[in-house]
Design an enzyme around this catalytic site. Structure first.
Site, PDB file in Angstrom:
ATOM      1  N   GLY A   8      96.079  68.056  23.123  1.00 17.19           N
ATOM      2  CA  GLY A   8      97.427  68.367  23.574  1.00 17.19           C
ATOM      3  C   GLY A   8      98.383  67.279  23.128  1.00 17.19           C
ATOM      4  N   GLY A  10     101.890  67.443  22.783  1.00 18.33           N
ATOM      5  CA  GLY A  10     103.299  67.695  23.050  1.00 18.33           C
ATOM      6  C   GLY A  10     103.986  66.370  23.319  1.00 18.33           C
ATOM      7  N   LYS A  11     105.014  66.388  24.127  1.00 13.24           N
ATOM      8  CA  LYS A  11     105.827  65.188  24.347  1.00 13.24           C
ATOM      9  C   LYS A  11     105.012  64.014  24.882  1.00 13.24           C
ATOM     10  CE  LYS A  11     110.167  63.715  26.494  1.00 13.24           C
ATOM     11  NZ  LYS A  11     111.323  64.139  27.332  1.00 13.24           N
ATOM     12  N   ILE A  12     104.278  64.224  25.974  1.00  9.73           N
ATOM     13  CA  ILE A  12     103.499  63.124  26.550  1.00  9.73           C
ATOM     14  C   ILE A  12     102.307  62.791  25.668  1.00  9.73           C
ATOM     15  CG2 ILE A  12     102.184  64.697  28.043  1.00  9.73           C
ATOM     16  CD1 ILE A  12     103.108  61.008  28.776  1.00  9.73           C
ATOM     17  N   GLY A  13     101.688  63.815  25.073  1.00  9.01           N
ATOM     18  CA  GLY A  13     100.537  63.571  24.207  1.00  9.01           C
ATOM     19  C   GLY A  13     100.897  62.739  22.993  1.00  9.01           C
ATOM     20  N   ASP A  33      96.156  70.529  19.076  1.00  3.04           N
ATOM     21  CA  ASP A  33      97.085  71.314  19.885  1.00  3.04           C
ATOM     22  C   ASP A  33      97.006  72.762  19.413  1.00  3.04           C
ATOM     23  OD1 ASP A  33      99.691  70.275  21.754  1.00  3.04           O
ATOM     24  OD2 ASP A  33      99.752  72.354  21.071  1.00  3.04           O
ATOM     25  N   ASN A  95      96.877  75.633  34.630  1.00  2.00           N
ATOM     26  CA  ASN A  95      96.282  74.501  33.919  1.00  2.00           C
ATOM     27  C   ASN A  95      94.779  74.398  34.148  1.00  2.00           C
ATOM     28  OD1 ASN A  95      98.686  73.895  32.776  1.00  2.00           O
ATOM     29  ND2 ASN A  95      99.091  72.044  33.960  1.00  2.00           N
ATOM     30  N   ALA A 119      96.507  65.784  32.191  1.00  4.61           N
ATOM     31  CA  ALA A 119      97.259  66.989  32.561  1.00  4.61           C
ATOM     32  C   ALA A 119      97.362  67.116  34.077  1.00  4.61           C
ATOM     33  CB  ALA A 119      96.582  68.229  31.979  1.00  4.61           C
ATOM     34  N   HIS A 172      97.175  61.237  43.175  1.00  7.73           N
ATOM     35  CA  HIS A 172      98.358  60.992  42.347  1.00  7.73           C
ATOM     36  C   HIS A 172      99.486  61.920  42.773  1.00  7.73           C
ATOM     37  CE1 HIS A 172     100.884  60.476  38.825  1.00  7.73           C
ATOM     38  NE2 HIS A 172     100.783  61.766  38.538  1.00  7.73           N
TER      39      HIS A 172
END
Length: 308
Positions: A8, A10-13, A33, A95, A119, A172
């Site tokens: 994955g 994307g932005k955080i990955g 991805d 998810n 995630a 968390h």
């Protein structure tokens, strides 16, 4: 030589991959991805940056999980992002289905890999992944909350962040627990140096700031990515740092992931849970109970959905 897979990107990955690679932690990096062309184009971006820095990391971008093989560490960011006003638990069903699919496909081609869940809802996703994969899995847990705690106290008391110690534990997110017995500023207990800064204010900040960042910036990236890089670094170089990550435990016959301060190195553990005072342990135990109750409700619903 350490091979790290990023599931994955994307932005955080992307931010995590950049942080890990440019700290020199991976000799080989696999970027996966489902979005067509994304891993390949991100690979090119990283190669350009790697050439600039003179690193030797080999990078492979792919849309096929078949290419994710023989990784030593697998970071899982794949999942739908949290949107403004959405709790991490709202993300559970969608998810979790992604994690079940990954749990079936990744282990056969990656024997002995350490799985690190990113995630959200991260602790529940780690529990789902480990339940279906039977592979040792940790989550980033409250490592991020811990640094938010330290940074806020440092800002309010006008001291360097490295002069503040202390940990956040439990689940968390909104139900995280500050372990106040561990919080010190320049080696002194928080209560002695608070100067009007209340525990309630600190706890409110730790729990509310992610939502505020998401509302304005669309997501939290740089803080989490840097902290996740530190987790990977402590594993790769066997640093033995004490970090508040979520590790598996059995509760009511179910594997769940709860954060406690624990030694992170080539091996994970021991934890410091046993040396916490009774007041902190009671709050932590309540967090475990609350987590299990919500997780079990979601898990039972998930299992019915999967059967259908």
């Amino acid at each position: 030589m350490v091979k790290i897979a990023f599931i994955g990107v994307g932005k955080i990955g992307q931010t995590i991959a950049y942080s890990v690679i440019f700290d020199g932690l991976a000799s080989e990096a696999i970027l996966y991805d489902i979005v067509p062309e994304l891993p390949e184009k991100f690979e090119h971006e990283l190669r350009h940056a790697i050439a600039t820095r003179g690193l030797s990391t080999e990078v492979i971008g792919t849309n096929s999980l078949d290419d994710v093989t023989n990784a030593d560490i697998i970071l899982i960011m794949a999942g739908k992002p949290r949107k403004p006003g959405m709790s991490r638990r709202d993300l559970f069903i969608d998810n979790a289905k992604i994690q079940i699919d990954l749990a079936k496909q990744l282990p056969p081609k990656n024997p002995g890999a350490l799985y690190i869940m990113v995630a959200n809802p991260v602790d529940m996703m780690a529990s789902v992944f480990m339940r279906f994969s039977k592979q040792f899995t940790i989550s980033t847990g409250d490592a991020v909350e811990t640094m938010r705690l330290r940074s806020y106290i440092a800002k309010k008391l006008k001291v360097p962040a490295n002069k503040v110690t202390g940990y956040v534990a439990g689940e968390h997110g909104e139900d995280a627990v500050v372990l106040w017995s561990t919080v010190k500023v320049n080696g002194k207990p928080f209560e002695e140096v608070a100067k009007g800064l209340t525990k309630e204010e600190v706890e409110n900040y730790v729990k509310s700031i992610p939502g505020e960042i998401i509302r304005v910036m669309g997501g939290t990236t740089w803080g989490p990515a840097t902290i996740i890089k530190d987790i990977v670094r402590s594993v790769v170089f066997n640093e033995g740092r004490v970090m508040s990550i979520a590790t598996p435990r059995t509760y009511q016959g179910e594997i769940i992931h709860i954060s406690v301060p624990i030694v992170v190195g080539a091996e994970i553990g021991p934890s410091l849970e046993g040396v916490l005072p009774e007041s902190d342990r009671q709050r932590l135990n309540k967090s475990v109970e609350d987590f299990y109750r919500v997780y079990k409700e979601n898990l039972d619903h998930l299992l019915q959905t999967v059967k259908q």
